[in-house]
Design an enzyme around this catalytic site. Structure first.
Site, PDB file in Angstrom:
ATOM      1  N   GLU A 152       0.832  -1.195   0.000  1.00  0.00           N
ATOM      2  CA  GLU A 152       0.000   0.000   0.000  1.00  0.00           C
ATOM      3  C   GLU A 152       0.874   1.256   0.000  1.00  0.00           C
ATOM      4  OE1 GLU A 152      -2.247  -0.714   3.527  1.00  0.00           O
ATOM      5  OE2 GLU A 152      -2.851  -2.704   2.821  1.00  0.00           O
ATOM      6  N   GLU A 182      -4.202  -6.931   3.053  1.00  0.00           N
ATOM      7  CA  GLU A 182      -2.967  -7.504   3.597  1.00  0.00           C
ATOM      8  C   GLU A 182      -2.829  -9.011   3.384  1.00  0.00           C
ATOM      9  OE1 GLU A 182      -3.363  -3.567   5.466  1.00  0.00           O
ATOM     10  OE2 GLU A 182      -4.763  -5.217   5.141  1.00  0.00           O
ATOM     11  N   ASP A 229       0.707  -3.346  13.165  1.00  0.00           N
ATOM     12  CA  ASP A 229      -0.598  -3.684  13.717  1.00  0.00           C
ATOM     13  C   ASP A 229      -1.483  -4.404  12.700  1.00  0.00           C
ATOM     14  OD1 ASP A 229      -0.770  -2.099  16.468  1.00  0.00           O
ATOM     15  OD2 ASP A 229       0.255  -0.826  15.015  1.00  0.00           O
ATOM     16  N   HIS A 267      -1.328   2.142  15.535  1.00  0.00           N
ATOM     17  CA  HIS A 267      -0.160   2.563  14.776  1.00  0.00           C
ATOM     18  C   HIS A 267       1.106   2.538  15.620  1.00  0.00           C
ATOM     19  CE1 HIS A 267      -3.355   4.084  12.154  1.00  0.00           C
ATOM     20  NE2 HIS A 267      -2.461   4.039  11.183  1.00  0.00           N
TER      21      HIS A 267
END
Length: 798
Positions: free
Chosen positions: A498, A529, A554, A596
């Site tokens: 990404e 993902e 994460d 994050h």
């Protein structure tokens, strides 16, 4: 029928050739069905532990097999036995060898007894772990049990074909892996498993990427006991996917529907559809409807419990073998007598294959029983008062009707426990026990990691070299220069993720590199993902060196399933038959907010055994770890520090060649009072605590950067530090009981570090909750300099 026979036939067949082909197909489906029926009986009579079979799916798989060409690849699931037999990638004797869990790789090449029956795979590596030529024969990737897990792998295998077709740098030097990208990947899945998110994510990605992927959905109306209407919108996966149907202006995928009992339609439609996939590189889904499952889901239950009487009667009438038999008689291809002869011959073939597989499997164990019996019997004469008890153990071992290796191990150990003292006979028995223990360890526990000359643990350490005028750059600039050199020097390297391509990733590690190396080698992906991992996995299995980026640590959770169940297990579950040197690039540790700033290393350590987990403290170290992985044939994850991209570092002169050794900690600060063990971003917080609080008090700290968590301190260097300081604290950003507990266990228990302690060891971790977003969230959620100083000061007072 073997694939060679299929491929060599001319386009136009005489009637006699057509007739022979049909009868060969019929013989194959009957033999495969008989294998399923026998297999179930073998489980129910105790010779095998569990059975799951492909009965009811035979005819469609015969039609699919006709489309396979050398170099094509299967990514399927556990009901594909007929497809495997018909393509020559397996046979019925191997089918039974796997049912019995024969540990001989020659007899059971898919997994050497490590996976339950129906889990297939061809051997892509030779005995030295080197790639074989994968384009001379059809190939099968290694199956896994989790439903729809084959989808993301199939996507990647097909994506590799697209790369081999479109990337000029791959036109030479990769002849073992592709013939100009003309390979089709055949993916099979049960209808109920299309409810899984991995299916939808992979189908969407295939449509976007336009890869040569042919997906076959075997639809028998149920997902174990749950009818299709409770599983799929509109009660039909092809109807549910209709919006993705190929359009010449908008793209998409081609969708076909065929009845699983219609021999002529199956052969014609699948052939035409697969040809279009191969020529146009447009993915396709073949929804094979009205299939049956004559023996139910598996040997663990009976389908009579959930299927109505009417449904069971329908399944008998519309069974694909019964309908093919009718096709043969109605078209006067063979007489009833000829058909009966074929059926008896096919069933005899299955019975003979079972017998041969059983004889080989049982002979191996019985040979160990005979050796154990002989050696234990000799011990009787040295056993004194325990002689009678030992004789009873020997008699008991011999009385076991179907012995297994466990029975031999237990019997021998029981005898040894009764002979703590003894002469030559006891010594011989102990030698035998150690031999079979070692032998069984190799059979059951080898190949978790590579055992080839390319193992990451065999990559020679090359220290970073710095010139007198070494430039000082931002961390992201170090990485950018590293990736630039890597892509220039190694045409097999690809990167995708990404925001990776056009903007050069969120932290600029790839800035400007897509323009330089092209959109195929450095590629943007959707937010997906799991299939990013699958995309990389398939490429890595086909000789490429992909770097799959997960933007933040994460979000690795989305990709954890294929990593844990597939990538991390592939060398183990194939016993060295396949490998997947995938590199996952991600970033984590300290930033802001719940999602994050994660450091879930304990989760990763425990779910990714079989991969390497690298936790560099800066970007130079990260570059060295990438170099090590690129020289190895193993998968690994590199977790870059989120707050390190704009910190200054010296640029090594040998950036593209220096390597960081795995499993070898580095002492980055020497001291005499306490050993501090950590990694990643936490090392900078530790440095703050030392400089602000501990040094002023005269406390001398030795700081050890573990560098990799898998493997961890293979030479026990941390204990050597502990011998000097006699105090130790483990610090990281994971939750309590996470990675710190793992490190603590290794050093204290496995390495015997407890023997060198003057005070109780400590762990300092993050809080049990996720980090708060507030400006102070990082400070109060994760270890801070004051927490670290307070604990170490207390340890020094003890």
């Amino acid at each position: 029928m073997s694939q060679a026979a299929i491929s060599s036939k001319p386009t136009r067949l005489s009637f006699e050739e057509f007739k022979q082909g049909v009868l060969d197909d019929y013989r194959m489906v009957v033999a495969s069905r008989e294998a399923s029926l026998i297999g179930r009986r073998e489980v129910l009579t105790g010779k095998a532990k569990f059975g799951i079979f492909g009965d009811g799916k035979e005819l469609a798989q015969i039609a699919v097999a006709k489309c396979f060409k050398p170099g094509d690849i299967r990514s399927g699931y556990y009901r594909d036995q007929t497809l495997m037999f018909a393509t020559g990638m397996s046979d019925i004797q191997q089918f039974f060898a796997q049912l019995y869990a024969d540990m001989d790789r020659e007899c059971e090449p898919s997994s050497a007894g490590r996976m339950m029956n129906g889990h297939y795979g061809t051997r892509w590596l030779d005995d030295n772990g080197e790639w074989k030529n994968l384009v001379d024969e059809p190939q099968s990737s290694s199956d896994t049990s989790p439903t729809a897990s084959q989808m993301v792998r199939a996507l990647g295998l097909a994506y590799a074909s697209k790369m081999y077709r479109n990337v000029e740098e791959l036109q030479q030097g990769f002849e073992k892996f592709s013939k100009n990208g003309n390979e089709v990947v055949f993916c099979t899945i049960g209808d109920a498993s299309t409810s899984e998110g991995l299916f939808w994510e992979s189908v969407n990605a295939a449509g976007v990427l336009q890869v040569p992927l042919a997906i076959f959905v075997w639809d028998d109306g149920y997902g174990i006991s749950v009818p299709r209407k409770y599983q799929t919108t509109k009660n039909s996966i092809s109807d549910a996917l209709a919006g993705m149907q190929w359009d010449d202006k908008k793209g998409g995928i081609n969708i076909y529907t065929i009845k699983g009992w219609d021999y002529a339609a199956l052969v014609q439609t699948i052939q035409q559809g697969v040809n279009r996939v191969r020529e146009m590189q447009i993915p396709a889904i073949f929804h094979i409807q009205e299939m049956t499952q004559p023996q139910g889901h598996s040997t663990s239950g009976s389908h009579e419990r959930y299927k109505s009487k009417e449904r069971l009667e329908w399944e008998k009438e519309w069974d694909c073998i019964a309908r093919m038999r009718l096709f043969i008689t109605e078209n006067k291809i063979a007489t009833e007598e000829e058909i009966a002869t074929i059926e008896e011959s096919a069933k005899a073939e299955a019975r003979n294959a079972r017998q041969q597989a059983w004889e080989h499997f049982s002979a191996c164990v019985k040979e160990q029983v005979a050796q154990a019996t002989r050696l234990c019997s000799q011990v009787v004469y040295e056993a004194g008062e325990n002689a009678q008890a030992i004789a009873a153990i020997v008699q008991g071992l011999g009385a076991i009707k179907e012995p297994i290796r466990k029975d031999v191990m237990q019997a021998v150990y029981k005898v040894m426990s009764l002979c703590r003292q003894g002469g030559e006979a006891v010594k011989a028995l102990r030698n035998f026990y150690e031999y079979i223990k070692t032998d069984n360890k190799e059979k059951f526990s080898s190949h978790l990691y590579s055992e080839s000359r390319h193992s990451a643990m065999k990559v020679k350490e090359v220290p970073a070299v710095y010139g007198a005028d070494a430039p000082i750059l931002n961390g992201y600039e170090i990485l950018n220069k590293f990736f630039d050199l890597t892509f220039a020097n190694n045409p097999a390297v690809f990167a995708f993720g990404e925001d990776l391509g056009k903007i050069g990733d969120v932290n600029q590690g790839f800035a400007g590199l897509q323009d330089k190396y092209g959109v195929f080698r450095i590629t943007d992906t959707g937010i997906r993902e799991a299939s990013i991992i699958g995309q990389g996995m398939g490429m890595a299995m086909r000789g490429l060196r992909p770097i799959a980026e997960i933007q933040y640590l994460d979000y690795l959770l989305y990709g954890l399933q294929p990593l844990s169940d597939d990538v991390a297990t592939i060398q183990y579950r194939t016993r060295g038959g396949q490998k997947c040197p995938l590199i996952v690039r991600t970033r984590g540790h300290r930033l802001e907010g719940v999602w994050h700033s994660g450091s879930p290393l304990g989760m990763m350590i425990n779910s990714l055994r079989g991969m390497h987990i690298c936790v560099p403290r800066n970007m130079t170290q990260a570059a060295g770890m990438y170099n090590t992985l690129l020289q190895s044939d193993e998968p690994g994850i590199v977790i870059e520090c989120l707050n390190g991209y704009r910190l200054k570092e010296k640029l090594p002169a040998n950036l593209d060649s220096f390597t960081v050794p795995f499993g070898v900690p580095e002492v980055i600060k020497e001291g005499t009072d306490i050993t501090i063990v950590s990694y990643g971003s936490t090392l900078r917080v530790i440095d703050e605590a030392i400089n602000n609080y501990l040094v002023p008090q005269g406390i001398s700290c030795e700081v050890v950067d573990v560098r990799t968590l898998l493997p961890f301190d293979v030479n026990h260097l941390i204990v050597e530090s502990l011998k000097k300081t006699n105090r130790i604290v483990f610090i990281d950003e994971d939750v309590p009981g996470g990675a710190c507990a793992y490190m603590f266990n290794h050093v204290m228990e496995q390495q015997g570090g407890y023997k060198w302690l003057d005070v109780a060891p400590r762990t300092i971790t993050a809080q049990a909750h996720r980090p708060a977003y507030a400006t102070d969230g990082d400070y109060f959620s994760k270890p801070n300099a004051e927490d670290i100083a307070e604990v170490i000061e207390a340890m020094m007072r003890e």
